[in-house]
Design a protein around this motif. Structure first.
Motif: not given
Length: 281
Positions: A71-72, A74-75, A78, A150, A153-154
């Motif tokens: 998660r971290e 991928s954020r 971007g 996730l 969400e993306i």
């Protein structure tokens, strides 16, 4: 950054993290074995359980780390939607968690308490090893559920078709559990207050009693009891690992929710989980 580049970055972080945890795990394992030897109980059931509990906790923690790193990262990079993003995340998680399971399991069964040769010891070894396997599977399923969310969400953020608070996603949690979210994973959005934790513990105890009372069931009572014990232990902490806790609780729900005789106990459990932000159907 491509998906492969992103997962390569995650893998590099995981290697460093798990190497450090391997050293810490080895130290803690040696302490427990040494204590058992000094007490003249190196081959006892108690010594065996201490080692198994140590490794069950470790595989659950590592599942949480895998989820958090994905998660971290991928954020941070971007990460954009790509074809079959969920399938690719699933493949990465399965490969990573299966490797951790195999490594930790081999480490676990190499300890002195697993060297017992009596029938009683062999039975206990088989039972506790099975419990480790079940906890590991539950932990992996929790990460897979989070990665399904996730990916959604993306995709939703990129298409800008779903407003905040309007997302309803059917993910591959155990036995088709439905999660809804505000662009946040279940593990990140749960809130565990002391009162809510106590309510969940009571609901878990109600479930445990109800399962014990069943005359016929396909549920493995010992495995379920082990998972419930892990849930209680996590809830007793001042700062529970939310990823681990949500994975364990979903594991319990997935095990019991389709058994008609457990419906009253399941409803109590479902209500308790809603208080900490975990929705169940």
């Amino acid at each position: 950054m491509t998906f492969d580049e992103m997962t390569a970055a995650v893998s590099a972080k995981l290697v460093a993290t798990f190497e450090r945890r391997d050293r810490d795990l080895s130290s803690e394992r040696n302490k427990k074995n040494s204590h058992a030897v000094k007490a003249g109980a190196s081959g006892s059931s108690r010594a065996l359980l201490m080692i198994v509990d140590l490794f069950k906790s470790e595989i659950s923690d590592r599942a949480g780390i895998v989820s958090e790193q994905l998660r971290e990262t991928s954020r941070a990079v971007g990460l954009q939607p790509i074809p079959d993003l969920e399938a690719q995340l699933r493949g990465y998680v399965e490969t990573t968690m299966d490797a951790q399971h195999a490594s930790l399991r081999a480490n676990m069964v190499g300890n002195p308490p697993f060297k017992g040769t009596t029938l009683q010891n062999q039975s206990m070894i088989a039972q506790t090893t099975s419990q480790f396997d079940e906890v590991s599977k539950t932990a992996r399923d929790g990460v897979l559920a989070d990665m399904a969310l996730l990916a959604s969400e993306i995709q939703s953020a990129a298409s800008n078709k779903v407003g905040r608070g309007d997302m309803h996603v059917n993910i591959n949690a155990p036995v088709g559990i439905l999660q809804t979210g505000d662009f946040a994973s279940a593990s990140q959005s749960i809130t565990v207050t002391p009162d809510a934790a106590a309510e969940v513990v009571r609901a878990l105890e109600v479930l445990e009693i109800a399962v014990s009372a069943l005359t016929e069931t396909a549920i493995n009572r010992d495995e379920l009891k082990a998972i419930i014990g892990e849930c209680k232990a996590e809830l007793a902490k001042d700062a529970p690992n939310k990823t681990r806790l949500s994975a364990l609780l979903y594991g319990v729900a997935g095990t019991v929710q389709t058994t008609a005789a457990l419906k009253p106990a399941y409803e109590t459990f479902r209500t308790a989980l809603s208080a900490i932000g975990i929705p169940l159907p």
